[in-house]
Design an enzyme around this catalytic site. Structure first.
Site, PDB file in Angstrom:
ATOM      1  N   ARG A 182       0.880  -1.188   0.000  1.00 29.76           N
ATOM      2  CA  ARG A 182       0.000   0.000   0.000  1.00 29.76           C
ATOM      3  C   ARG A 182       0.905   1.223   0.000  1.00 29.76           C
ATOM      4  NH1 ARG A 182      -5.171   1.471   3.727  1.00 29.76           N
ATOM      5  NH2 ARG A 182      -6.032   0.070   2.170  1.00 29.76           N
TER       6      ARG A 182
ATOM      7  N   HIS B 221      -7.599   0.718  -6.002  1.00 27.31           N
ATOM      8  CA  HIS B 221      -7.770  -0.106  -4.783  1.00 27.31           C
ATOM      9  C   HIS B 221      -8.490  -1.395  -5.199  1.00 27.31           C
ATOM     10  CE1 HIS B 221      -7.921  -1.244  -0.733  1.00 27.31           C
ATOM     11  NE2 HIS B 221      -8.746  -0.355  -0.219  1.00 27.31           N
TER      12      HIS B 221
ATOM     13  N   GLN C  42     -10.249  -3.977  -2.628  1.00 27.59           N
ATOM     14  CA  GLN C  42     -11.513  -3.520  -2.045  1.00 27.59           C
ATOM     15  C   GLN C  42     -12.679  -3.792  -2.982  1.00 27.59           C
ATOM     16  OE1 GLN C  42     -12.178  -1.842   1.087  1.00 27.59           O
ATOM     17  NE2 GLN C  42     -14.238  -2.432   0.436  1.00 27.59           N
TER      18      GLN C  42
ATOM     19  N   ASP D 193     -17.113   7.330  -1.060  1.00 31.08           N
ATOM     20  CA  ASP D 193     -15.861   7.228  -0.303  1.00 31.08           C
ATOM     21  C   ASP D 193     -15.562   8.619   0.251  1.00 31.08           C
ATOM     22  OD1 ASP D 193     -13.407   6.331   0.687  1.00 31.08           O
ATOM     23  OD2 ASP D 193     -12.437   6.147  -1.275  1.00 31.08           O
TER      24      ASP D 193
ATOM     25  N   CYS E 120     -16.208   1.720   1.348  1.00 30.40           N
ATOM     26  CA  CYS E 120     -15.026   0.908   1.666  1.00 30.40           C
ATOM     27  C   CYS E 120     -14.558   1.096   3.103  1.00 30.40           C
ATOM     28  CB  CYS E 120     -13.893   1.209   0.687  1.00 30.40           C
ATOM     29  SG  CYS E 120     -13.275   2.903   0.765  1.00 30.40           S
TER      30      CYS E 120
ATOM     31  N   ARG F  15     -13.621  -8.387   2.868  1.00 32.30           N
ATOM     32  CA  ARG F  15     -12.208  -8.163   2.561  1.00 32.30           C
ATOM     33  C   ARG F  15     -11.399  -9.412   2.895  1.00 32.30           C
ATOM     34  NH1 ARG F  15      -9.948  -3.133   2.140  1.00 32.30           N
ATOM     35  NH2 ARG F  15      -8.169  -4.313   1.345  1.00 32.30           N
TER      36      ARG F  15
HETATM   37  N1  NVA Z   1      -9.903   6.631  -1.090  1.00 33.30           N
HETATM   38  C1  NVA Z   1      -9.473   6.266   0.241  1.00 33.30           C
HETATM   39  C2  NVA Z   1      -9.704   4.812   0.476  1.00 33.30           C
HETATM   40  C3  NVA Z   1      -9.295   4.325   1.838  1.00 33.30           C
HETATM   41  C4  NVA Z   1      -9.501   2.863   2.035  1.00 33.30           C
HETATM   42  C5  NVA Z   1      -8.006   6.617   0.394  1.00 33.30           C
HETATM   43  O1  NVA Z   1      -7.244   6.397  -0.549  1.00 33.30           O
HETATM   44  O2  NVA Z   1      -7.616   7.114   1.447  1.00 33.30           O
HETATM   45  N1   CP Z   2     -11.074  -0.026   3.051  1.00 27.61           N
HETATM   46  C1   CP Z   2      -9.786  -0.092   3.403  1.00 27.61           C
HETATM   47  O1   CP Z   2      -8.883  -0.343   2.597  1.00 27.61           O
HETATM   48  O2   CP Z   2      -9.558   0.107   4.724  1.00 27.61           O
HETATM   49  P1   CP Z   2      -8.158   0.304   5.447  1.00 27.61           P
HETATM   50  O3   CP Z   2      -7.607   1.641   4.994  1.00 27.61           O
HETATM   51  O4   CP Z   2      -8.485   0.280   6.907  1.00 27.61           O
HETATM   52  O5   CP Z   2      -7.231  -0.805   5.044  1.00 27.61           O
END
Ligand code: NVA
Ligand code: CP
Length: 302
Positions: A103, A130, A133, A221, A261, A289
């Site tokens: 990530r 992502h 997800q 989101d 998500c 997940r």
């Molecule tokens: N769009 C959000 C998703 C978090 C799971 C981010 O990238 O922070």
């Molecule tokens: N939805 C998701 O990816 O959550 P986290 O940021 O907690 O991993």
């Protein structure tokens, strides 16, 4: 170490049949029809350059449940935080572990890691995508509406971010209708939108009510993703009118559900009444997940 490997950097790394197979495997892993130590003795390195609750826990527990082991690596206590390159990290980790989940911010970093690793690399979120997800989201949609995704309408309301881009990729492979409502200046990635638009019934509007009309799934989101914290104030202004509330859900199909998500900001992109209400499936989605991750791990590392 293996010489041939398969990565999961984007939903589009798999074709339609491959995605449906992953979803079926996630279903079987959840029901217990499949299980056991499919990854006995295997290790997954998990690189987190951004925060996480769900992704970290689901991958780590998923590896344990499959008989393997997961290691958490962050910038704070690995040499990546001191500038060691993705090239060198990929080569070194390839000699120790059987897969890498990462990530991070720039999607190019994940591609660089995958290019130099001789083991599968899984995208656990970048600024662009992502994919893991969206697999859990699709599993949830199948649980509610049945296995066929064709003929379903998904409405994306809000930021054209990594989640919106991943929904576009999924639509391009799986043939459901996707309606996106994003404020001007916050559109999804132009290339991903164009590619999805040529493969599926996809439309972008500035009007959330138009996007939500008759939708089986309404999803959104946060307005400021990880790394965009400094823009939060300006974004809150730009996204006024793009919150999912009870009035917007009335536009959806009578059986329509709400997905997010998580983490969520009640009172911003979604009202408490919707996310905590009867049409919300967000905790089922979060649980999925684990099952979706296990399917991806079993497929790539098994
Ligand atoms: N769009 C959000 C998703 C978090 C799971 C981010 O990238 O922070
Ligand atoms: N939805 C998701 O990816 O959550 P986290 O940021 O907690 O991993």
């Amino acid at each position: 170490m293996t010489s041939t490997k398969r990565d999961f950097l984007a939903v589009t790394d798999f074709d339609r049949d491959g995605l449906l197979h992953l979803l079926e495997r996630a279903r079987r892993l959840k029901s217990g029809e499949e299980g056991g130590p499919l990854l006995a003795g295997k290790s997954l390195a998990m690189i987190f350059r951004k925060s996480s609750t769900r992704t970290r826990v689901s991958f780590e527990v998923g590896m344990t449940q499959l008989g393997g082991h997961a290691l958490f690596l962050s910038d704070r206590d690995s040499q990546m935080g001191r500038g060691e390159s993705m090239h060198d990290t990929a080569k070194v980790l390839s000699g120790y572990v059987d897969g890498i989940m990462i990530r991070t911010f720039a999607h190019a970093e994940v591609e660089e890691l995958a290019r130099h690793a001789t083991i599968p690399v899984i995208n656990g979120l970048t600024d662009l995508l992502h994919p893991c997800q969206v697999m859990a989201d699709l599993q949830t949609v199948q649980e509610v509406f049945g296995p066929s995704l064709e003929g379903r309408t998904v409405a994306w309301i809000g930021d054209g971010n990594n989640m919106a881009n991943s929904w576009l990729n999924a639509a391009s492979r799986l043939g459901f209708r996707l309606r996106l409502a994003c404020p001007e200046g916050f559109d999804p990635d132009a290339d991903i939108l164009a590619r999805a638009g040529s493969a599926a019934d996809v439309a972008l509007t500035r009007d959330p009510a138009e996007a939500a009309e008759g939708a089986h799934v309404v999803t959104t989101d946060v307005w400021a993703s990880m790394g965009q914290e400094a823009e939060a104030q300006a974004r809150a202004t730009a996204f006024a009118g793009f919150g999912v509330d009870e009035a917007l859900m009335k536009r959806a199909a009578p059986e329509g559900i709400f997905l997010h998500c998580l983490p969520a900001h009640r009172g911003e992109e979604v009202s408490a009444g919707v996310i905590d209400g009867p049409r919300s499936r967000v905790f089922q989605e979060a649980e999925n997940r684990l099952h979706a991750q296990k399917a991806i791990l079993a497929e790539l590392l098994g």
